[in-house]
Design an enzyme around this catalytic site. Structure first.
Site, mmCIF file in Angstrom:
data_model
loop_
_atom_site.group_PDB
_atom_site.id
_atom_site.type_symbol
_atom_site.label_atom_id
_atom_site.label_comp_id
_atom_site.label_asym_id
_atom_site.label_seq_id
_atom_site.Cartn_x
_atom_site.Cartn_y
_atom_site.Cartn_z
ATOM 1 C CG HIS A 18 0.968 -8.002 -3.959
ATOM 2 N ND1 HIS A 18 0.822 -6.433 -4.418
ATOM 3 C CD2 HIS A 18 1.718 -8.239 -3.027
ATOM 4 C CE1 HIS A 18 1.623 -6.216 -3.179
ATOM 5 N NE2 HIS A 18 2.220 -7.336 -2.457
ATOM 6 C CB THR A 19 -5.533 -11.075 -5.449
ATOM 7 O OG1 THR A 19 -5.726 -10.638 -4.250
ATOM 8 C CG2 THR A 19 -4.500 -11.950 -5.960
ATOM 9 C CG ASP A 20 -6.228 -5.579 -3.454
ATOM 10 O OD1 ASP A 20 -5.087 -5.419 -3.390
ATOM 11 O OD2 ASP A 20 -5.960 -4.944 -2.052
ATOM 12 C CB SER A 51 -2.673 10.153 17.958
ATOM 13 O OG SER A 51 -1.647 7.812 17.273
ATOM 14 N N GLY A 106 2.364 -5.285 9.179
ATOM 15 C CA GLY A 106 1.436 -5.602 7.631
ATOM 16 C C GLY A 106 0.123 -5.555 8.233
ATOM 17 C CG LEU A 107 -0.695 -7.432 11.441
ATOM 18 C CD1 LEU A 107 -0.351 -7.169 12.506
ATOM 19 C CD2 LEU A 107 -0.925 -8.772 10.673
ATOM 20 C CB SER A 109 -1.699 0.007 11.446
ATOM 21 O OG SER A 109 -0.962 0.340 10.344
ATOM 22 C CD GLU A 142 -4.215 3.273 2.289
ATOM 23 O OE1 GLU A 142 -3.208 2.862 2.898
ATOM 24 O OE2 GLU A 142 -5.329 2.967 3.423
ATOM 25 C CG ASP A 154 -5.445 -4.034 3.967
ATOM 26 O OD1 ASP A 154 -5.371 -5.038 3.687
ATOM 27 O OD2 ASP A 154 -4.396 -2.893 3.656
#
Length: 366
Positions: A18-20, A51, A106-107, A109, A142, A154
Site C-alpha cells: 500500500h505504498t504505491d 479463457s 494476491g499475486l 493475476s 484497471e 503490479d
C-alpha cells in the site's frame, strides 16, 4: 494475419504494501507462473475472448467504453479501451487466454492478464511502447474501465521483471532499480504460502485504505504521504485522529523498511531481511489492519517453526504469505505450518519454493 503469442507473469511483493498510491517504495519480483495469450487478428471490429477459466467466450466491439463489459472480460476490454484512448488502433480478432497465475491469491493475476493482452495487441499492431507507457495503459484499464482503485505497482513489477532480480520502485519519481535477489545462492529459500482464503478488494476495504491515506496526507498539509517521509513518524504528532495516525504510520515505516531491505539484500544479510518481513507484517496487522486471523496464523506458524521472517504479500484480506527460511529448516517449517493451520480448522495451505522469474515475452504458461 500472423497469430501472436505473448505471456506475462504474476508478481510477489517482497515488501512495500500500500505504498504505491502513496508515492512511496516497493520491492516486487516476478513469479514463475504466467498468464498466456494467443491472438489471431482479423479485419473485424469485434473481439472474441476465450479463457480456460470461463465457461464461454466474451464478445465486444473494439470501440468499447467503460461499463460495456463486466466480469473477467472487463480486464481485456479495458486494455482495448485504454489503448484506443491513447490514440492507438486495435485490431479485432480472437483472443485465447490460458494462465498459471492463480486468481484471488494476491499475486496480481489481473495485472498479468492485462500485460499479456497488452503485449499481444501491441505485437499484432506492430506498436512499440516503452514499459512505463505500457504500465500506465494497463493501470488506466484497471482503474477507469474495471473500476478497481489500485496503484501502479503490479504493472511495473511485471513489465520490468528480471530473473534473480527484485525491482526497487520509486513511485514518486517513477524509477526502477534492479536489486539482486538470489537467496538460494546463500542457502535460503523464499516460500510462497497460499492460504486459499480468497484475496479480495471487494467490500470497499482497499478503497477505504486508500481514502484514509489521502485524508492523512491532507491532515498533514501534504499532497501525499511521501511528502512527509523525511520527517518520519514525528510528522504524525499533530494528527488528532487515531485511524489517520495508524494508517500513515504504516506507510511511512513501510517505506523505510523497503529501503532497509534493499540495503540488507546488497549485504546478503537474509536474517535482517527476515526481521524486516516480520516487522512489515506486524505493521499491516496492527496499523493498516489488512491481515486476517487466518493469515496471521500462517505468518506466526512459520516464524515459530524457525523461519527467518514472514509477512503477508499483496493488498490484504486473504491471499498469500511469504517466508524466508534457511535450507536446513525448509522442510520443518513447511510441515509445521501445514499442521498448525490444519489443526486450527483451516484448509491446509499450498507451499512452494519460488525464485524471481522472467518478465513478459513469448514464454509459454507453465
Amino acid at each position: 494475419m500472423t497469430v501472436v503469442h505473448h505471456s506475462a507473469p504474476g508478481r510477489v511483493n517482497l515488501i512495500g504494501e500500500h505504498t504505491d498510491y502513496n508515492l512511496g517504495f516497493a520491492l516486487p519480483i516476478a513469479l514463475p507462473a504466467r498468464t498466456a495469450v494467443t491472438f489471431e487478428p482479423s479485419d473485424s471490429a469485434e473481439l472474441t475472448v476465450h479463457s480456460d477459466r470461463a465457461d464461454g467466450p466474451a464478445r465486444f466491439r473494439v470501440d468499447t467504453t467503460p461499463g460495456a463489459v463486466t466480469g473477467w472480460a472487463a480486464y481485456v476490454a479495458g486494455i482495448v479501451w485504454a489503448l484506443r484512448h491513447a490514440g492507438h488502433d486495435v485490431p479485432g480478432g480472437t483472443l485465447t487466454i490460458s494462465g498459471g497465475v492463480e486468481m484471488g491469491a494476491g499475486l496480481a493475476s489481473s495485472a498479468a492478464l492485462e500485460c499479456a493482452v497488452l503485449g499481444a495487441l501491441l505485437r499484432a499492431a506492430g506498436l512499440h511502447l516503452d514499459p512505463i507507457e505500457q504500465a500506465r495503459i494497463a493501470h488506466r484499464a484497471e482503474n477507469e474501465y474495471v473500476g478497481a482503485p489500485t496503484g501502479l505497482m503490479d504493472q511495473l513489477a511485471i513489465l520490468f521483471a528480471e530473473p534473480l532480480r527484485a525491482q526497487l520502485i520509486d513511485f514518486c519519481h517513477l524509477t526502477l532499480r534492479p536489486v539482486a535477489f538470489d537467496p538460494d545462492a546463500r542457502g535460503v529459500a523464499l516460500l510462497l504460502i497460499n492460504s486459499h482464503a480468497t484475496h479480495r478488494h471487494a467490500g470497499g476495504e482497499y478503497a477505504a485504505r486508500r481514502a484514509s491515506c489521502e485524508q492523512a496526507a491532507a491532515a498533514l498539509g501534504a499532497d501525499s504521504l511521501r511528502d512527509v517521509q523525511d520527517r518520519g513518524v514525528a510528522a504524525l504528532a499533530d494528527a488528532a485522529d487515531p485511524d489517520t495516525v495508524r494508517r500513515a504510520r504504516h506507510v511511512i515505516t513501510e517505506n523505510q523498511r523497503v529501503l532497509d531491505t534493499v540495503e540488507a539484500l546488497e549485504a546478503a544479510d537474509f536474517a535482517a531481511v527476515g526481521r524486516l518481513f516480520t516487522a512489515s507484517h506486524a505493521s499491516m496487522r496492527d496499523d493498516f489492519e489488512i491481515t486476517t486471523e487466518h493469515i496471521d496464523l500462517i505468518a506466526d506458524a512459520a516464524i515459530d517453526a524457525g523461519a527467518l521472517g514472514a509477512r503477508m504479500t499483496g493488498g490484504g484480506f486473504g491471499g498469500c504469505v511469504i517466508a524466508l527460511v534457511t535450507a536446513d529448516m525448509k522442510a520443518a517449517v513447511e510441515a509445521a505450518v501445514r499442521q498448525r493451520v490444519g489443526d486450527a480448522g483451516y484448509r491446509r495451505p499450498t507451499i512452494i519454493h519460488i525464485r524471481a522469474g522472467h518478465g513478459p515475452g513469448d514464454q509459454a504458461a507453465p
